[in-house]
Every structure is written in C-alpha cells, then in structure tokens.
Write an enzyme that holds these catalytic residues in place. Structure first.
Site, PDB file in Angstrom:
ATOM      1  CB  SER A 119      -0.931   0.000   1.215  1.00  0.00           C
ATOM      2  OG  SER A 119      -1.829  -1.087   1.163  1.00  0.00           O
ATOM      3  NE  ARG A 143       0.839   4.471   9.412  1.00  0.00           N
ATOM      4  CZ  ARG A 143       1.000   3.162   9.260  1.00  0.00           C
ATOM      5  NH1 ARG A 143      -0.054   2.386   9.013  1.00  0.00           N
ATOM      6  NH2 ARG A 143       2.206   2.614   9.337  1.00  0.00           N
ATOM      7  CG  HIS A 194      -2.000   3.028   4.801  1.00  0.00           C
ATOM      8  ND1 HIS A 194      -2.425   2.505   6.009  1.00  0.00           N
ATOM      9  CD2 HIS A 194      -1.817   1.954   3.985  1.00  0.00           C
ATOM     10  CE1 HIS A 194      -2.479   1.194   5.922  1.00  0.00           C
ATOM     11  NE2 HIS A 194      -2.118   0.828   4.714  1.00  0.00           N
TER      12      HIS A 194
END
Length: 225
Positions: A30, A56, A59
């Site tokens: 990812s 992050r 994501h």
C-alpha cells in the site's frame, strides 16, 4: 487451500488480476502504491520529516488531497517527538480516536491515552452550562494534564475551547493535532489553532476525522522511535 491458490482461483473466476494479499505484505504494498501515485517530484519536495505522517494519513483515508491540506506549524514534528519521548499523555476528543491509537506503541514511551467525552461529570457539566461535551472535556484535560498532546478528530468546539484556554494561559499543549471533520465551525476552528504559537498538525478545510487523528499519532510513534 493456501492464499496464493485462493487468489489465483478468484482471478480465474473473475478475470481480475489481484496484487498480493498476504497480511505481512499488504501495508508495504500500500505504501509503495501511495508513493508511486504521489510521484518522485512531490516526494522530493515534501519535507522528509513530515512525510511519514502524510503517508500514514493517505494510507488511512485513500485521500491524496492531504498532500496539500495537511499543515505542520511551529516545529510540530520536533515538538511531537520530544513530547512522545517524554511520555506525555495523549488526550482525544472521541473514544473512536482513542481506540485507533496503537496502545502498544504508546506504551513503549509511557504515553497514556485518555478520553473524557463519556465521563459522567463532563456530561453533567455540559448539560448544566449548555456546552458541548467536547468543550468541557478540554477543560477537564486542562485541569488534569496541562502539558499533553491533544488530538481532536471530531469536535471543532474542542479546538475552539483549546484556543480560548491557550489565550488565557490555562493550558499549553506540547502539540495539537487538529483534524475535525464537518461543516459547522470546522474550518474556522482549525485556522484559529494555526494562529497560536503552539506546535500543531492541522488538516485544513472540512476533511478529517477521528481515524485521521489516530493515524497521525501512530505515525508520530514510529518517527519518535
């Protein structure tokens, strides 16, 4: 049936080509995809210390607009690492944000995670004063933990009350994470926090959420470590 055989069978049945779904590889895959989509020029120009937080958040949300809207003010990354290494408590405005914070990672630094939104005294005080529980929760945090990290993912009134208490010198958070989502007072509350001298990571605009606040905290643990 092993996972590889299972996905191959599904590919044959659907005609769709799938990337790996091994649990230990999904996150790595990812993040590689995110960086590919952001592009080399963006990655080269984005501050290196801030990049793990942005990655992050993307994501968590699959929203690349955070590349433009996520703001790091007043030495936020340096302040965040210092605060975490000191083991300062993290105060959230929602149980969802508190639940999303990695307790094992927080525990390595001695950071406790608190949320007062459901406390009986907070509920009673908010009702008595016709205030939101989020705002009253900030007041309770100021009394108990004036030196803390405050992560706001839902309630703009929490940011507004933080702003007031900062101006009144009643609280001085080591870091504010401001990512409430919505329409009423959301944009304005975030901008007020950015007017203070407190280190802050803020998602400008209407987007955000408790999951974003938690994602930022989790990224900071990795950076501080």
């Amino acid at each position: 049936m092993g996972e590889t055989d299972w996905t191959k069978k599904l590919e044959e049945e659907t005609g769709i080509r799938f990337r790996t779904t091994r649990p230990e590889e999904i996150e790595r895959e990812s993040f590689l995809m995110i960086q590919e989509e952001l592009g080399e020029s963006f990655l080269a120009s984005y501050p290196e210390t801030q990049l793990p937080v942005l990655l992050r958040v993307i994501h968590t949300t699959a929203d690349f607009s955070y590349g433009e809207s996520l703001v790091f003010a007043n030495g936020a990354m340096e302040a965040a690492c210092r605060a975490i290494r000191r083991g300062l408590p993290i105060i959230t405005d929602t149980t969802m944000a508190a639940s999303g914070i990695n307790k094992a990672a927080a525990g390595k630094f001695g950071c406790q995670v608190h949320c007062f939104i459901g406390d009986e005294d907070v509920e009673e005080e908010a009702k008595h004063r016709s205030m939101t529980r989020a705002a009253v929760s900030v007041e309770k945090a100021a009394r108990l933990y004036p030196d803390c990290i405050y992560a706001v993912g839902n309630g703009p009134t929490a940011l507004l009350r933080l702003y007031e208490l900062i101006r009144e010198h009643k609280i001085r958070p080591a870091l504010i994470i401001g990512t409430p989502v919505g329409f009423v007072n959301v944009v304005e509350a975030k901008e007020l926090i950015l007017q203070t001298e407190v280190p802050a990571i803020v998602a400008r605009g209407r987007k955000g959420g408790s999951n974003v606040a938690a994602a930022i905290c989790n990224a900071l643990f990795r950076t501080a470590g």
